[in-house]
Design a protein around this motif. Structure first.
Motif, PDB file in Angstrom:
ATOM      1  N   MET A   1       8.957  -4.399   1.266  1.00 30.32           N
ATOM      2  CA  MET A   1       7.728  -3.587   2.299  1.00 30.32           C
ATOM      3  C   MET A   1       8.176  -2.440   3.367  1.00 30.32           C
TER       4      MET A   1
ATOM      5  N   SER B   1       7.299  -0.875   7.400  1.00 30.15           N
ATOM      6  CA  SER B   1       6.197   0.050   7.540  1.00 30.15           C
ATOM      7  C   SER B   1       6.728   0.478   8.642  1.00 30.15           C
TER       8      SER B   1
ATOM      9  N   SER C   1       0.005  -3.864   8.428  1.00 36.26           N
ATOM     10  CA  SER C   1       0.362  -3.430   6.978  1.00 36.26           C
ATOM     11  C   SER C   1       0.458  -3.942   5.976  1.00 36.26           C
ATOM     12  N   GLY C   2       0.885  -5.459   5.085  1.00 36.05           N
ATOM     13  CA  GLY C   2       0.330  -6.334   4.978  1.00 36.05           C
ATOM     14  C   GLY C   2      -1.420  -6.174   4.531  1.00 36.05           C
TER      15      GLY C   2
ATOM     16  N   VAL D   1      -2.378  -3.610   2.800  1.00 34.45           N
ATOM     17  CA  VAL D   1      -1.856  -3.756   1.158  1.00 34.45           C
ATOM     18  C   VAL D   1      -2.603  -4.554   0.106  1.00 34.45           C
ATOM     19  N   ALA D   2      -2.758  -5.689   1.163  1.00 35.74           N
ATOM     20  CA  ALA D   2      -3.769  -6.639   0.429  1.00 35.74           C
ATOM     21  C   ALA D   2      -4.964  -6.115   0.150  1.00 35.74           C
TER      22      ALA D   2
ATOM     23  N   GLU E   1      -5.650  -3.372  -2.253  1.00 39.95           N
ATOM     24  CA  GLU E   1      -5.172  -3.704  -3.840  1.00 39.95           C
ATOM     25  C   GLU E   1      -5.335  -3.334  -5.216  1.00 39.95           C
TER      26      GLU E   1
ATOM     27  N   ALA F   1       7.909  -4.987  -3.238  1.00 42.45           N
ATOM     28  CA  ALA F   1       8.649  -4.781  -1.638  1.00 42.45           C
ATOM     29  C   ALA F   1       8.708  -3.586  -1.774  1.00 42.45           C
TER      30      ALA F   1
END
Length: 356
Positions: free
Chosen positions: A1, A3, A29-30, A33-34, A37, A47
């Motif tokens: 992934m 960013s 960023s993680g 995304v979570a 979802e 990724a």
């Protein structure tokens, strides 16, 4: 992934407790995304997601209610423009408030880090955001109303409540020289002196609260003019203010701060009353004094001649404590006596130095 949040890597920093000490950090960023979802299709290779984030300076000052309570300490940045794509195809392109996008996930995250902690803070961290100070927003006061004391129309009236008489004190009973007292002398008990040396204090936000204790009036000498009485002030307890706002350079009480204090005093069995307030100064020099805002706040709120303001200057190596009282249209430092285990006092000058 990948960013690219306007250059560099953006993080969410988590701070635990009322002193907001740094506890953890996670990639922004993680977390985005979570949090999104449910918006994203099932991908064989997550990724390959590309994430672009743009910070928007639109205030989002409200606290995220839990439990636990979660403060956005950089709430000037209240919205994020999110672009998520895969293999050159856009999937999400939308503006979200920080609170709605990250709040639920952050509440779960901090609860897992420490289920016992009741207060947390978080902030977005990125080089482009360094110019925005951390701050804890001042909460709104419920059920409040504004009163113009210059309004003479019939209706609501405001009157001053007479204070209880201050009992006389004999300096010899405390083992001190009355000639050194000045207008207000501070008696600092051994236990409170030790607590001031060790109590956790934030190095990122100013902190403040209330001083509790008992005032004593010295018997006037012959020729003492009215309004020039002298006092000994026993400071026996310190309590942080609830429902307050703070930043790196300001601390703010609210009406609810005083309401909560009054409730505690009413329910307490200890013979204590409000004798003053305290707050910290950060990054302003070891011996910087009260600001003009501090002076105005004290003069307008703490009206008894024996009520004092305590200032704690924090540096990376030490903390310096001083007490100030109002006299002759200005704030002046008070002489301080510190107690020992036997209940006797010794003169300590006008400041106390503690190792940080």
């Amino acid at each position: 992934m990948s960013s690219d949040p306007s250059g560099g890597s953006a993080m969410i920093v988590l701070y635990k407790g009322r002193t907001f000490e740094r506890a953890a950090s996670v990639p922004l960023s993680g977390m985005v995304v979570a949090a999104l979802e449910s918006h994203l299709p099932a991908l064989q290779s997550p990724a390959r997601l590309s994430v672009r984030l743009r910070f928007l300076a639109r205030p989002d000052p409200r606290v995220i209610e839990g439990p636990p309570v979660l403060h956005n300490l950089r709430s000037q940045i209240g919205q994020i423009h999110v672009e998520i794509g895969s293999q050159g195809r856009p999937i999400v392109r939308e503006v979200f408030s920080v609170r709605s996008l990250l709040g639920p996930l952050l509440l779960r995250t901090v609860s897992q880090l420490d289920p016992r902690a009741e207060v947390w803070g978080f902030c977005l961290e990125h080089p482009r955001l360094d110019r925005y100070d951390l701050h804890r927003p001042t909460p709104p006061v419920e059920g409040s109303m504004e009163i113009d004391l210059r309004d003479t129309r019939p209706g609501l009236t405001v009157s001053t409540v007479e204070a209880d008489p201050v009992p006389l004190a004999v300096p010899d009973d405390f083992g001190i020289d009355p000639a050194r007292v000045g207008r207000v002398g501070i008696l600092l008990g051994h236990e409170l002196r030790e607590r001031l040396a060790t109590m956790p204090l934030s190095s990122r936000l100013e902190e403040g609260g209330f001083l509790l204790g008992r005032p004593h009036r010295l018997a006037p000498s012959d020729g003492t003019p009215p309004g020039q009485e002298r006092y000994l002030l026993e400071v026996s307890a310190i309590t942080p203010a609830e429902h307050s706002g703070a930043s790196v350079s300001h601390f703010t009480f609210t009406g609810d701060s005083f309401r909560e204090l009054n409730r505690r005093l009413t329910e307490s069995e200890r013979d204590e009353q409000l004798v003053g307030w305290y707050h910290t100064h950060l990054f302003s020099g070891r011996k910087s004094g009260l600001s003009s805002i501090d002076v105005d706040m004290h003069h307008g709120t703490f009206r008894q001649p024996w009520q004092v303001a305590a200032l704690i200057n924090l540096t990376s190596e030490e903390r310096l404590l001083r007490f100030y009282r109002w006299a002759d249209q200005e704030m002046r430092e008070c002489a301080v006596w510190v107690g020992d285990e036997r209940g006797r006092y010794r003169f300590a000058g006008t400041s106390l130095d503690y190792a940080a």
